[in-house]
Write a protein that holds these residues in place. Structure first.
Motif, PDB file in Angstrom:
ATOM      1  N   ALA A 180       0.840  -1.204   0.000  1.00 17.93           N
ATOM      2  CA  ALA A 180       0.000   0.000   0.000  1.00 17.93           C
ATOM      3  C   ALA A 180       0.874   1.252   0.000  1.00 17.93           C
ATOM      4  O   ALA A 180       0.593   2.213  -0.730  1.00 17.93           O
ATOM      5  N   GLN A 181       1.926   1.236   0.796  1.00 20.13           N
ATOM      6  CA  GLN A 181       2.849   2.372   0.817  1.00 20.13           C
ATOM      7  C   GLN A 181       3.515   2.549  -0.551  1.00 20.13           C
ATOM      8  O   GLN A 181       3.598   3.653  -1.077  1.00 20.13           O
ATOM      9  N   ARG A 182       3.954   1.447  -1.138  1.00 21.63           N
ATOM     10  CA  ARG A 182       4.598   1.504  -2.453  1.00 21.63           C
ATOM     11  C   ARG A 182       3.631   2.013  -3.518  1.00 21.63           C
ATOM     12  O   ARG A 182       4.001   2.823  -4.374  1.00 21.63           O
ATOM     13  N   MET A 183       2.379   1.574  -3.482  1.00 21.01           N
ATOM     14  CA  MET A 183       1.402   2.027  -4.468  1.00 21.01           C
ATOM     15  C   MET A 183       1.136   3.522  -4.328  1.00 21.01           C
ATOM     16  O   MET A 183       0.979   4.223  -5.323  1.00 21.01           O
ATOM     17  N   GLY A 184       1.108   4.025  -3.105  1.00 22.08           N
ATOM     18  CA  GLY A 184       0.950   5.469  -2.903  1.00 22.08           C
ATOM     19  C   GLY A 184       2.099   6.254  -3.500  1.00 22.08           C
ATOM     20  O   GLY A 184       1.898   7.278  -4.161  1.00 22.08           O
ATOM     21  N   GLU A 185       3.309   5.756  -3.283  1.00 24.14           N
ATOM     22  CA  GLU A 185       4.503   6.411  -3.841  1.00 24.14           C
ATOM     23  C   GLU A 185       4.495   6.338  -5.363  1.00 24.14           C
ATOM     24  O   GLU A 185       4.801   7.320  -6.045  1.00 24.14           O
ATOM     25  N   LEU A 186       4.155   5.178  -5.908  1.00 24.25           N
ATOM     26  CA  LEU A 186       4.152   4.983  -7.351  1.00 24.25           C
ATOM     27  C   LEU A 186       3.061   5.819  -8.025  1.00 24.25           C
ATOM     28  O   LEU A 186       3.298   6.440  -9.067  1.00 24.25           O
ATOM     29  N   ALA A 187       1.885   5.850  -7.435  1.00 27.16           N
ATOM     30  CA  ALA A 187       0.787   6.648  -7.997  1.00 27.16           C
ATOM     31  C   ALA A 187       1.191   8.117  -8.101  1.00 27.16           C
ATOM     32  O   ALA A 187       0.915   8.779  -9.103  1.00 27.16           O
ATOM     33  N   ALA A 188       1.868   8.612  -7.067  1.00 24.25           N
ATOM     34  CA  ALA A 188       2.281  10.029  -7.046  1.00 24.25           C
ATOM     35  C   ALA A 188       3.248  10.370  -8.173  1.00 24.25           C
ATOM     36  O   ALA A 188       3.385  11.535  -8.531  1.00 24.25           O
ATOM     37  N   GLN A 189       3.879   9.378  -8.765  1.00 22.67           N
ATOM     38  CA  GLN A 189       4.821   9.593  -9.872  1.00 22.67           C
ATOM     39  C   GLN A 189       4.133   9.563 -11.233  1.00 22.67           C
ATOM     40  O   GLN A 189       4.769   9.865 -12.245  1.00 22.67           O
ATOM     41  N   GLN A 190       2.867   9.191 -11.273  1.00 16.79           N
ATOM     42  CA  GLN A 190       2.169   9.011 -12.546  1.00 16.79           C
ATOM     43  C   GLN A 190       1.676  10.338 -13.108  1.00 16.79           C
ATOM     44  O   GLN A 190       1.194  11.193 -12.364  1.00 16.79           O
ATOM     45  N   PRO A 191       1.775  10.510 -14.429  1.00 16.56           N
ATOM     46  CA  PRO A 191       1.205  11.710 -15.058  1.00 16.56           C
ATOM     47  C   PRO A 191      -0.285  11.810 -14.753  1.00 16.56           C
ATOM     48  O   PRO A 191      -1.007  10.808 -14.793  1.00 16.56           O
TER      49      PRO A 191
END
Length: 113
Positions: A31-42
């Motif tokens: 869940a933490q990783r998905m939050g970080e990854l989502a924040a990098q998405q256009p």
């Protein structure tokens, strides 16, 4: 946790509501990783999340194409698969167009006019 700072509408929200299975089974780290990854998405605009029995996560996006690209992200696809097989006893995803938003400051401003 803070309230997401979103732009003037219109924009979109993905509301993900879930019921968890027993145990962590790697959920917290993912869940933490998905939050970080989502924040990098256009097109990503922000996220808000709460869990007390039922979990509700709302992510905000500029447009539907940004949501489609996030859903198709390879790492996110792996998390989705693991969610279905391991972490969730039930879930629902809803996509909404935000046409209006306001907050506490907006309410006070309208009272003084």
């Amino acid at each position: 946790m803070t309230i997401a700072n979103t732009p003037e509408p219109p924009y979109y929200a993905v509301i993900f509501t879930s019921l968890r299975t027993e145990g962590d089974n790697g959920y917290r780290a993912m869940a933490q990783r998905m939050g970080e990854l989502a924040a990098q998405q256009p097109g990503y605009l922000g996220i808000e999340s709460a869990r007390e029995g039922i979990g509700i996560t709302v992510s905000y996006w500029r447009d539907l194409e940004s949501i489609r690209a996030w859903k198709a992200n390879a790492e996110h696809l792996h998390a989705q698969q693991t969610g279905r097989s391991t972490w969730y006893s039930d879930y629902k995803a809803r996509i909404c167009k935000i046409e209006r938003d306001y907050g506490l400051d907006d309410v006070f401003a309208s009272r003084s006019e």
